[in-house]
Design an enzyme around this catalytic site. Sequence first.
Site, PDB file in Angstrom:
ATOM      1  N   ASN A  55       2.192   2.832  -5.580  1.00  0.00           N
ATOM      2  CA  ASN A  55       2.376   2.150  -4.304  1.00  0.00           C
ATOM      3  C   ASN A  55       1.037   1.861  -3.657  1.00  0.00           C
ATOM      4  OD1 ASN A  55       2.490   5.252  -3.616  1.00  0.00           O
ATOM      5  ND2 ASN A  55       1.941   4.226  -1.707  1.00  0.00           N
ATOM      6  N   CYS A  56       1.030   0.872  -2.760  1.00  0.00           N
ATOM      7  CA  CYS A  56      -0.135   0.638  -1.908  1.00  0.00           C
ATOM      8  C   CYS A  56       0.289   0.951  -0.481  1.00  0.00           C
ATOM      9  CB  CYS A  56      -0.646  -0.793  -2.060  1.00  0.00           C
ATOM     10  SG  CYS A  56       0.540  -2.065  -1.592  1.00  0.00           S
ATOM     11  N   ILE A  57      -0.216   0.250   0.503  1.00  0.00           N
ATOM     12  CA  ILE A  57       0.076   0.594   1.890  1.00  0.00           C
ATOM     13  C   ILE A  57       1.536   0.345   2.250  1.00  0.00           C
ATOM     14  CG2 ILE A  57      -0.461   0.029   4.298  1.00  0.00           C
ATOM     15  CD1 ILE A  57      -3.276  -0.544   3.469  1.00  0.00           C
TER      16      ILE A  57
END
Length: 550
Positions: free
Chosen positions: A492-494
């Site tokens: 995942n990212c932000i």
Amino acid sequence: MQKTKAALWEFLQGLGKTFMLPVALLAFCGIMLGIGSSLSSEAVTDNLPFLKAEVFHLVFTWMASTGLVAFNFLPVLFAMAIPLGLAREDKGVAAFSGFVGYAAMNLAVNFYLTAKDVDFEDEKTVAHYGIADVLGVQSIDTGLLGAVAVGIVVSVLHRRFRAQRMPDALAFFGGLRFVPIISALVLSVLGLLIPLVWPTFNGWITSVGRGIGHTGVFGPFFFGMGEVLLRPIGLHHILVAMFRFTDVGGSGAVCGDNVSGALSMFYAHLDCSGPPSQAVTEATHFLSQGKMAAYLGGLPGAALAMYHCARREMRPEVKALLVSGVVACVVGGITEPLEFLFLFIAPWLYVIHAVLVGLGFLTAAVLGVFIGNTDGNVIDWLVFGVLQGTTTKWYLVPVIAAVWFAAYYFLFRWAITRFDLKTPGREEPEPPDAVGTDEAPSEETGADGSGDEAAAPREPVAAERELVGGKYDAEAMLDAIGGAGNIQSLDNCITRLRMTVQDAALVDEARLKKLGAVGVMKLDAHNVQVVIGPQVQSVKDAIATMLPVG
């Protein structure tokens, strides 16, 4: 060919994601540095004499000093974060090897320069090679690019040699222990090549930076527009990092030291007294004040337009969705929850949004707004604008934001009604049996539905399941992704789940949206992104517990 393309795409996606760990630290340290430097400056203490008390002075100088940790050690942080983020297993060993490789590379550069009897005191020689103190070693300052190269090389070595077997006599050095060893050897050899190629390569980068600089205020315009256009595919982090930390974003002397990159120059300026130089001012045009027109005014105006265009009976349902998106945008500088509400419905409207963001950068540059930092949110405006005094021209931001609010509101309201865009709350209600379950469908959409599915009934959740963040059914989401067997990698990212899957066709986009996803992007047959929002880390962790180990 298709597999190579998918692998390259996955690599670029993963590389962009790895930037987030040091950048998040940098954003926090920037706030610490901004508050500490501003409240300990003479300009503020003269107006607020009580801040001259020793206890306040010590606290604020400590905050400023703490804020320098990310700035002073940024390259080595990237060298560690990239292998950490790209490794799928034994991440700690990968990060450790990143540090070892970065140190070995700079020691090898120092060895080469010393063996060639390079004069470290000669200004022309220092300028030619770009010699600087790196981790206490006289080396060539390759900045972010060198750190990224180290991180990528170490990631490859980690993947290749993580399970390396050695003869019995050398078995102690096998397995995971071999990764930092081979990293030191390989990067030491590569370090010997840097003095041969870096001056030429750095000259090319400088030429690119000067070319952008010659475009004047149009440089920030194209930068801001490009960042928005790259955001849906997740490659904007790479563009942003180039401008923030390399000569592409500007370079020059700041407080006696030569600094490269827009953000690096801005932070260096914060740590010294006096007005900013022209080089710092021009570099800062690529930073957060350019975003504030759209983030603090434009997108909230678009949200209000979508609210007013929703069917009256659906407005209470979409209100929470839009309010949460506005809060994420204004306070957190996270725009995807709002952008993904119209990206898939009207891509041409998203392109117009990108142009308006670019115009925000251009306007801030023309008016001489000097705020800086990274996020473009109200915190940046307060800490790096208001607290730094009127020289930042912070007072112009509310005016610009008000103009952008009106422009977005009327543009979006016209486009939604003129082209009957199915933004949240404008869909026709589904019949009760359309959900496909034996239970009565819920009419509650919640704060996390969106797009053309925002008004659709939420899928029933088994009573015994614990919802992630109080609203996400991780087990049902995994099933909608195609089950554990369909997921090859998960990260995942932000705001997004980033996945490599066996078959993207198995991912049920409509069901994921009913389960709370803001949007789903199928980049190709194997790479999928599911936009969740601020709770994405918790959702990812919950899904990861249901995947087979190894």
